[in-house]
Design a protein around this motif. Structure first.
Motif, PDB file in Angstrom:
ATOM      1  N   ARG A  43       0.876  -1.300  -0.012  1.00 17.03           N
ATOM      2  CA  ARG A  43       0.068   0.238  -0.100  1.00 17.03           C
ATOM      3  C   ARG A  43       0.858   1.245  -0.121  1.00 17.03           C
ATOM      4  N   LEU A  44       2.151   1.145   0.297  1.00 19.45           N
ATOM      5  CA  LEU A  44       2.866   2.464   0.306  1.00 19.45           C
ATOM      6  C   LEU A  44       4.351   1.887  -0.289  1.00 19.45           C
ATOM      7  N   ILE A  45       4.466   2.388  -1.522  1.00 18.40           N
ATOM      8  CA  ILE A  45       5.704   1.927  -2.262  1.00 18.40           C
ATOM      9  C   ILE A  45       6.843   2.967  -2.376  1.00 18.40           C
ATOM     10  N   VAL A  46       8.020   2.706  -1.914  1.00 17.06           N
ATOM     11  CA  VAL A  46       8.915   4.055  -2.074  1.00 17.06           C
ATOM     12  C   VAL A  46      10.039   3.488  -2.859  1.00 17.06           C
ATOM     13  N   GLU A  47      10.533   4.239  -3.674  1.00 16.34           N
ATOM     14  CA  GLU A  47      11.885   4.315  -4.147  1.00 16.34           C
ATOM     15  C   GLU A  47      12.760   5.433  -4.164  1.00 16.34           C
ATOM     16  N   THR A  48      14.094   5.218  -4.389  1.00 20.10           N
ATOM     17  CA  THR A  48      14.906   6.434  -4.372  1.00 20.10           C
ATOM     18  C   THR A  48      15.294   6.476  -5.967  1.00 20.10           C
ATOM     19  N   TRP A  49      15.812   7.665  -6.354  1.00 21.36           N
ATOM     20  CA  TRP A  49      16.014   7.930  -7.715  1.00 21.36           C
ATOM     21  C   TRP A  49      17.032   9.259  -7.535  1.00 21.36           C
ATOM     22  N   SER A  50      18.140   9.205  -8.646  1.00 19.35           N
ATOM     23  CA  SER A  50      18.746  10.434  -8.768  1.00 19.35           C
ATOM     24  C   SER A  50      19.239  10.706 -10.399  1.00 19.35           C
ATOM     25  N   ARG A  51      20.091  11.647 -10.612  1.00 21.81           N
ATOM     26  CA  ARG A  51      20.124  12.021 -12.050  1.00 21.81           C
ATOM     27  C   ARG A  51      20.772  11.085 -12.607  1.00 21.81           C
ATOM     28  N   GLY A  52      20.675  10.663 -13.759  1.00 22.05           N
ATOM     29  CA  GLY A  52      21.017   9.553 -14.668  1.00 22.05           C
ATOM     30  C   GLY A  52      20.379   8.582 -14.561  1.00 22.05           C
ATOM     31  N   GLY A  53      19.801   8.038 -13.786  1.00 21.65           N
ATOM     32  CA  GLY A  53      18.972   6.719 -13.488  1.00 21.65           C
ATOM     33  C   GLY A  53      17.967   6.496 -14.517  1.00 21.65           C
ATOM     34  N   VAL A  54      17.653   5.201 -14.807  1.00 19.75           N
ATOM     35  CA  VAL A  54      16.507   5.009 -15.673  1.00 19.75           C
ATOM     36  C   VAL A  54      15.543   4.915 -14.701  1.00 19.75           C
ATOM     37  N   VAL A  75      11.740   9.575  -3.950  1.00 20.33           N
ATOM     38  CA  VAL A  75      12.354  10.248  -3.060  1.00 20.33           C
ATOM     39  C   VAL A  75      13.668  10.400  -3.939  1.00 20.33           C
ATOM     40  N   VAL A  76      14.057  11.879  -4.056  1.00 19.91           N
ATOM     41  CA  VAL A  76      15.104  12.273  -5.257  1.00 19.91           C
ATOM     42  C   VAL A  76      15.813  13.164  -3.995  1.00 19.91           C
ATOM     43  N   PRO A  77      17.483  13.545  -4.500  1.00 21.64           N
ATOM     44  CA  PRO A  77      18.062  14.220  -3.430  1.00 21.64           C
ATOM     45  C   PRO A  77      17.927  15.723  -3.634  1.00 21.64           C
ATOM     46  N   ASP A  78      17.438  16.098  -5.067  1.00 17.09           N
ATOM     47  CA  ASP A  78      17.455  17.634  -5.202  1.00 17.09           C
ATOM     48  C   ASP A  78      16.436  18.107  -6.228  1.00 17.09           C
ATOM     49  N   GLU A  79      16.289  19.293  -6.501  1.00 13.16           N
ATOM     50  CA  GLU A  79      15.291  19.629  -7.375  1.00 13.16           C
ATOM     51  C   GLU A  79      15.667  19.488  -8.995  1.00 13.16           C
ATOM     52  N   ALA A  80      16.920  19.233  -9.173  1.00 16.68           N
ATOM     53  CA  ALA A  80      17.505  18.888 -10.641  1.00 16.68           C
ATOM     54  C   ALA A  80      17.127  17.562 -10.813  1.00 16.68           C
ATOM     55  N   SER A  81      17.342  16.547  -9.565  1.00 18.08           N
ATOM     56  CA  SER A  81      17.048  15.177  -9.972  1.00 18.08           C
ATOM     57  C   SER A  81      15.326  15.038 -10.103  1.00 18.08           C
ATOM     58  N   ARG A  82      14.520  15.856  -9.489  1.00 12.99           N
ATOM     59  CA  ARG A  82      13.325  15.767  -9.491  1.00 12.99           C
ATOM     60  C   ARG A  82      12.816  16.217 -10.878  1.00 12.99           C
ATOM     61  N   SER A  83      13.016  17.203 -11.463  1.00 13.09           N
ATOM     62  CA  SER A  83      12.933  17.856 -12.803  1.00 13.09           C
ATOM     63  C   SER A  83      13.358  16.935 -13.963  1.00 13.09           C
ATOM     64  N   GLU A  84      14.505  16.020 -13.591  1.00 14.66           N
ATOM     65  CA  GLU A  84      14.942  15.047 -14.760  1.00 14.66           C
ATOM     66  C   GLU A  84      14.005  13.870 -14.712  1.00 14.66           C
ATOM     67  N   GLU A  98       4.539  10.302  -6.725  1.00 13.22           N
ATOM     68  CA  GLU A  98       4.531  11.407  -5.855  1.00 13.22           C
ATOM     69  C   GLU A  98       6.174  11.445  -5.424  1.00 13.22           C
ATOM     70  N   VAL A  99       6.521  12.813  -5.722  1.00 14.40           N
ATOM     71  CA  VAL A  99       8.009  12.952  -5.694  1.00 14.40           C
ATOM     72  C   VAL A  99       8.305  13.770  -4.393  1.00 14.40           C
TER      73      VAL A  99
END
Length: 214
Positions: A43-54, A75-84, A98-99
């Motif tokens: 019911r709650l699925i969480v992932e981490t992601w950063s720039r350059g990832g698939v 969950v992303v570390p910064d706004e640049a990662s969120r945008s990408e 949801e970011v």
């Protein structure tokens, strides 16, 4: 309560993820994690992601969340990662999660009751993310992707990262899918080692009562 496996839901999520990624050449990781998350009715699925990832894994997790009617958070570390991330998901035709932007300490504070979590092993903070995650009382499934080169796979390593208090790793496995998936199943809060029951069995021939601890 604890996580209960549904093979039917897992199959549906697996097939739908294949359809979503049919124009892309991927490793099979997305289909597998989608089936696992949906099959365990996360019911709650969480992932981490950063720039350059698939984003294939994220697309698969979005499919799983649709089947479980759950919440999917990236969950992303910064706004640049969120945008990408948002741009990459849009280009792939997928549904963005949801970011949440921020360091693991602040991000994990906002997420309580995680059923299913995917982190990237090459990230230097992946072990911190796992330690800080607030897992569901039903138990949780944790996945480290790209684990082949990280020395992952040892159950003792999972215990050092995850166990503590009411958290206990009941099983772990390394799968040679993609660049390696290291998976651990954490017991529910009520599923500790001390919770056992006595079963009485009457031998029909001898009339002897046998007591078994299970």
């Amino acid at each position: 309560m604890k996580l209960v496996w549904s093979p039917e839901t897992a199959s549906k999520a697996y097939i739908d993820t294949i359809k979503s990624l049919e124009a892309r050449q991927e490793s099979g990781v997305a289909e597998l994690v989608a089936a696992m998350a949906a099959g365990w009715n996360a019911r709650l699925i969480v992932e981490t992601w950063s720039r350059g990832g698939v984003v294939a894994t994220s697309i698969g997790l979005a499919v799983a969340a649709r089947h479980t009617r759950g919440r999917h958070v990236c969950v992303v570390p910064d706004e640049a990662s969120r945008s990408e991330y948002v741009q990459a998901i849009g280009a792939a035709g997928g549904a963005a999660a949801e970011v949440i932007v921020g360091e693991p300490e602040s991000a994990m504070e906002e997420l309580e009751g995680i059923d299913f979590m995917v982190v990237d092993c090459p990230r230097s903070d992946y072990s911190k993310v796992l330690r800080m995650a607030k897992l569901s009382s039903r138990g949780a499934v944790l996945v480290c992707k790209n684990a082949a080169s990280s020395g992952a796979g040892a159950s003792s390593r999972w215990r050092s990262m995850v166990e503590g208090g009411a958290r206990r790793v009941v099983r772990s496995v390394f799968l040679p899918v993609g660049k390696g998936l290291d998976i651990a199943h954490v017991a529910s809060a009520s599923g500790g080692k001390g919770r056992r029951r006595w079963i009485k069995h009457l031998d029909q021939r001898s009339g002897e009562e046998i007591v078994i601890r299970k």
